[in-house]
Design a protein around this motif. Sequence first.
Motif, PDB file in Angstrom:
ATOM      1  N   TRP A  53       0.460   9.617   6.157  1.00  0.00           N
ATOM      2  CA  TRP A  53      -0.421  10.559   5.456  1.00  0.00           C
ATOM      3  C   TRP A  53      -0.114  10.666   3.970  1.00  0.00           C
ATOM      4  O   TRP A  53      -0.922  11.158   3.207  1.00  0.00           O
ATOM      5  N   GLN A  54       1.052  10.188   3.542  1.00  0.00           N
ATOM      6  CA  GLN A  54       1.397  10.252   2.122  1.00  0.00           C
ATOM      7  C   GLN A  54       0.434   9.447   1.252  1.00  0.00           C
ATOM      8  O   GLN A  54       0.294   9.735   0.066  1.00  0.00           O
ATOM      9  N   TYR A  55      -0.236   8.461   1.842  1.00  0.00           N
ATOM     10  CA  TYR A  55      -1.207   7.691   1.078  1.00  0.00           C
ATOM     11  C   TYR A  55      -2.364   8.575   0.617  1.00  0.00           C
ATOM     12  O   TYR A  55      -3.034   8.275  -0.355  1.00  0.00           O
ATOM     13  N   PHE A  56      -2.599   9.682   1.332  1.00  0.00           N
ATOM     14  CA  PHE A  56      -3.712  10.568   0.994  1.00  0.00           C
ATOM     15  C   PHE A  56      -3.253  11.948   0.536  1.00  0.00           C
ATOM     16  O   PHE A  56      -3.818  12.503  -0.394  1.00  0.00           O
ATOM     17  N   SER A  57      -2.231  12.491   1.167  1.00  0.00           N
ATOM     18  CA  SER A  57      -1.788  13.849   0.821  1.00  0.00           C
ATOM     19  C   SER A  57      -1.287  13.924  -0.618  1.00  0.00           C
ATOM     20  O   SER A  57      -1.419  14.959  -1.267  1.00  0.00           O
ATOM     21  N   GLY A  58      -0.751  12.845  -1.117  1.00  0.00           N
ATOM     22  CA  GLY A  58      -0.270  12.826  -2.499  1.00  0.00           C
ATOM     23  C   GLY A  58      -1.372  13.072  -3.514  1.00  0.00           C
ATOM     24  O   GLY A  58      -1.114  13.514  -4.630  1.00  0.00           O
ATOM     25  N   CYS A  59      -2.613  12.777  -3.123  1.00  0.00           N
ATOM     26  CA  CYS A  59      -3.747  13.019  -4.026  1.00  0.00           C
ATOM     27  C   CYS A  59      -4.156  14.491  -4.040  1.00  0.00           C
ATOM     28  O   CYS A  59      -4.914  14.901  -4.902  1.00  0.00           O
TER      29      CYS A  59
ATOM     30  N   VAL B 195      -8.474   6.302  -1.928  1.00  0.00           N
ATOM     31  CA  VAL B 195      -8.006   5.020  -1.377  1.00  0.00           C
ATOM     32  C   VAL B 195      -7.575   4.098  -2.524  1.00  0.00           C
ATOM     33  O   VAL B 195      -6.492   3.497  -2.475  1.00  0.00           O
ATOM     34  N   VAL B 196      -8.395   4.006  -3.576  1.00  0.00           N
ATOM     35  CA  VAL B 196      -8.057   3.178  -4.736  1.00  0.00           C
ATOM     36  C   VAL B 196      -6.765   3.683  -5.383  1.00  0.00           C
ATOM     37  O   VAL B 196      -5.889   2.893  -5.754  1.00  0.00           O
ATOM     38  N   THR B 197      -6.635   4.999  -5.512  1.00  0.00           N
ATOM     39  CA  THR B 197      -5.426   5.582  -6.093  1.00  0.00           C
ATOM     40  C   THR B 197      -4.190   5.184  -5.294  1.00  0.00           C
ATOM     41  O   THR B 197      -3.180   4.766  -5.867  1.00  0.00           O
ATOM     42  N   ALA B 198      -4.257   5.309  -3.971  1.00  0.00           N
ATOM     43  CA  ALA B 198      -3.112   4.967  -3.125  1.00  0.00           C
ATOM     44  C   ALA B 198      -2.764   3.483  -3.250  1.00  0.00           C
ATOM     45  O   ALA B 198      -1.585   3.121  -3.373  1.00  0.00           O
ATOM     46  N   LEU B 199      -3.772   2.621  -3.244  1.00  0.00           N
ATOM     47  CA  LEU B 199      -3.520   1.183  -3.354  1.00  0.00           C
ATOM     48  C   LEU B 199      -2.957   0.802  -4.722  1.00  0.00           C
ATOM     49  O   LEU B 199      -1.979   0.044  -4.810  1.00  0.00           O
TER      50      LEU B 199
END
Length: 193
Positions: free
Chosen positions: A41-47, A94-98
Amino acid sequence: MKKPIVTMLIVVICTVLSVVVYCNPELFEQMCLATRPVNIWQYFSGCFIHVVEPRIAFWIQLIMNFMGLIPMGCMIEKRYGSQKVFILFVAEIVVTALLFQLVTWNKPSEAAGISSVMYAFGTVGFYCLYKEMREKKKEFWKKPASYYFVFIGLGMLTNIAPMGSVVSMVLHSSGIVLGGIFVILNNKLVVNR
């Protein structure tokens, strides 16, 4: 009149998660964007969350992001609809995480914030205000929205200058680019109808 449901939902989730992390700073490492995330979830929660140290930075980042996100998000959601704004939001996180993973590949790093989404919404909002300005020239400058036009334009220009880290510039720029792509795609859809 369309209600900005997606924008308000983003703001509520961001506020709740950010305040939870602010009150419990040990949760930051479990929820931030991380080069080597422990949890998926860190791929999204960080945003959604914001930095917690120094403490004043939390409030500055949250308020500055909301100053762009709320008015621009509400405006573009009324213009383009909730579904398209939701797609723009999901695409940007999604772009931010990548991009975060690519930019910090060999350097352990952490980041947090909804700034890239604010830049995406700001770009689309800037375009909407620009279009309105071109159509209503004299009346436009009499409305309070005209000042947001100048504010957002200047704010986006500061992103071009190397004021922050490379990671910050890349993530903020991704919002500008994705916002531009959103505008181009939606203009093509309108022209093709």
